[in-house]
Write an enzyme that holds these catalytic residues in place. Sequence first.
Site, PDB file in Angstrom:
ATOM      1  N   GLU A   1      -0.022  -5.297  11.077  1.00 51.18           N
ATOM      2  CA  GLU A   1      -0.356  -3.863  11.005  1.00 51.18           C
ATOM      3  C   GLU A   1       0.501  -3.133  12.034  1.00 51.18           C
ATOM      4  OE1 GLU A   1      -2.289  -2.548   8.826  1.00 51.18           O
ATOM      5  OE2 GLU A   1      -3.607  -4.142   8.090  1.00 51.18           O
TER       6      GLU A   1
ATOM      7  N   HIS B   1       2.118  -4.133   6.887  1.00 47.74           N
ATOM      8  CA  HIS B   1       1.250  -2.984   6.632  1.00 47.74           C
ATOM      9  C   HIS B   1       1.333  -2.041   7.836  1.00 47.74           C
ATOM     10  CE1 HIS B   1      -1.308  -4.728   3.274  1.00 47.74           C
ATOM     11  NE2 HIS B   1      -0.647  -5.795   3.687  1.00 47.74           N
TER      12      HIS B   1
ATOM     13  N   HIS C   1       0.838  -1.193   0.000  1.00 47.38           N
ATOM     14  CA  HIS C   1       0.000   0.000   0.000  1.00 47.38           C
ATOM     15  C   HIS C   1       0.880   1.253   0.000  1.00 47.38           C
ATOM     16  CE1 HIS C   1      -3.615  -2.388   1.745  1.00 47.38           C
ATOM     17  NE2 HIS C   1      -3.701  -2.274   0.429  1.00 47.38           N
TER      18      HIS C   1
ATOM     19  N   GLU D   1       2.122   3.411   3.207  1.00 48.59           N
ATOM     20  CA  GLU D   1       2.616   2.617   4.338  1.00 48.59           C
ATOM     21  C   GLU D   1       4.126   2.397   4.228  1.00 48.59           C
ATOM     22  OE1 GLU D   1       0.167  -0.898   4.330  1.00 48.59           O
ATOM     23  OE2 GLU D   1      -1.666   0.226   4.742  1.00 48.59           O
TER      24      GLU D   1
END
Length: 305
Positions: free
Chosen positions: A274, A213, A61, A64
């Site tokens: 994450e 991420h 992404h 990120e």
Amino acid sequence: MIVNTFASYDSELLENNIISLFNQFSFLRKEIVGYSVCKNPIYSIVFGHGEKQIFYFGSIHANESIVSQLLMKFIEELCIAYKSNSSILGYSVENIFEKSTIYIVPMSNPDGVDLVNNPSLLPHKYYVQAKSIAYNYPSIPFANGWKANINGVDLNLQFPAGWEQAKKIKYSQGISTPAPRNFVGLAPLSQPESLALYNYTKQHNFDLTIAYHTQGKEIYWQFQNYAPKNAYNIGLQFAKISNYTLADVPYISGFAGYKDWFLQEYKKPAYTIEAGFGENPLPISQFNEIYKDNLGILLLGSILA
């Protein structure tokens, strides 16, 4: 120190850091996984020559990119420790080098990262294209809210594991054309970056994978019933060493990701992590905390697989 952890990353800084690492550490290997829409190389850096094969990648992404720096700093620290025959967090790096091979793709979506952090590196027509796409989504800040590749396709919704379900969910949310985030594309693996990760995985025999991420300080470990028996226990150890939460993916985000496909295809441990907490893109001021939280995971991944 080689890796820049004090300013936002882009594809040019990444390439310069890779060159410097290879000039200093001759035992590293470098591979080109594929090329982005804008013909940026997607690099894999390989450390070790052991039987276990581990795969880490980040920045699928666009906003990120702090995880690219996380992975690059990890490579640098591994190299320094191996060269000096020392340990990290009590783990022998020489032992890791001999028993494992770690493949790291630090920046899977270089065009998107450049759009967010340094659009001057993009061919002008692609910047104009992205801005035109973003115009239809005024509630998403341009370019900080951009997650997709430069074509407006979310690369982590491109894998053949419930892709049709992901399409149904995103279309029901009104995302049926190129967008800064959440557009699944016209078909699985329709984008060169997602296809590159898919093909690279097919060419190897990875025993464990981690997709990095941001944000939320959570670890996702399963897709439907495909996770192997040891995946949960490894995830618990990751959670313990990082103080992150081992969690289930929300249903609306639970399809067509790389982790989902790897679990379905290979039934070996695969995780989405994450890192950090806040609103993407996370400020570089969080880097030291993110690195401290995740260093143990990165080491354990090569040991527990």
